[in-house]
Scaffold this motif. Structure first.
Motif, short mmCIF file in Angstrom:
data_model
loop_
_atom_site.label_atom_id
_atom_site.label_comp_id
_atom_site.label_asym_id
_atom_site.label_seq_id
_atom_site.Cartn_x
_atom_site.Cartn_y
_atom_site.Cartn_z
N UNK A 1 0.82 -1.21 0.00
CA UNK A 1 0.00 0.00 0.00
C UNK A 1 0.86 1.26 0.00
N UNK A 2 1.99 1.24 0.69
CA UNK A 2 2.90 2.38 0.65
C UNK A 2 3.43 2.58 -0.77
N UNK A 3 3.83 1.50 -1.41
CA UNK A 3 4.37 1.59 -2.77
C UNK A 3 3.31 2.04 -3.78
N UNK A 4 2.12 1.48 -3.71
CA UNK A 4 1.05 1.87 -4.63
C UNK A 4 0.67 3.34 -4.41
N UNK A 5 0.56 3.75 -3.16
CA UNK A 5 0.25 5.15 -2.87
C UNK A 5 1.34 6.07 -3.42
N UNK A 6 2.57 5.67 -3.29
CA UNK A 6 3.69 6.43 -3.82
C UNK A 6 3.55 6.56 -5.34
N UNK A 7 3.22 5.45 -6.02
CA UNK A 7 3.08 5.45 -7.48
C UNK A 7 1.92 6.33 -7.94
N UNK A 8 0.87 6.40 -7.14
CA UNK A 8 -0.29 7.23 -7.51
C UNK A 8 0.05 8.71 -7.57
#
Length: 164
Positions: free
Chosen positions: A103-110
């Protein structure tokens, strides 16, 4: 809460722990015949992953690396999710390490000009398959990968995630 996992951006102070964690999981836990020499990216994480839209994060428990996740920028507003590993003792609902990392990585990518995330994994990582599917990744065929996706020799199952 006592069982706190912190996810933060990788820095070189984490390198030895990252290498040790990943090799232990690959070699001892899953019996995959892969060495550090087969993964030179682990010796140049900042240069290899932390450029363009790429990133590499670690999950820490009391300053110990217990998990990793990375995004490799493969251009065309696409990322390759790589090096998603969690120490066996920190898997599951007690710590939620894998979910925190993802979730940290996906949020970063968003927050970047990214449209899609792709990943390849081994057939042995059955629990990982369920985890990715539960978190919105869709199973795809190898020929549906972007040309720039770096397929590893051990990768036999592939997924795609659309960034909204």
């Amino acid at each position: 809460m006592v069982n706190t996992i912190n996810v933060e951006k990788y820095s070189s102070v984490h390198q030895k722990q990252v290498v040790d964690l990943i090799l232990q999981i690959q070699q001892q836990e899953y019996g995959i015949p892969i060495t550090l020499e087969d993964q030179p990216d682990l010796l140049t994480i900042e240069e290899f992953y932390q450029k363009g839209n790429g990133n590499f994060c670690v999950a820490l428990y009391e300053k110990n690396v217990v998990g990793t996740i990375s995004f490799l920028d493969i251009e065309n507003h696409q990322l390759a999710l790589r090096k998603m590993f969690v120490d066996k003792s920190y898997r599951g609902s007690t710590y939620n390490t894998a979910s925190l990392l993802l979730h940290t990585a996906i949020n970063w990518a968003k927050h970047r000009p990214v449209k899609e995330v792709y990943l390849g994994t081994t057939l042995q990582f059955i629990a990982a398959h369920r985890f990715y599917e539960k978190n919105g990744f869709i199973s795809i065929e190898m020929n549906d990968l972007p040309e720039s996706f770096p397929v590893l020799q051990v990768d036999k199952k592939f997924y795609k995630y659309g960034i909204e």
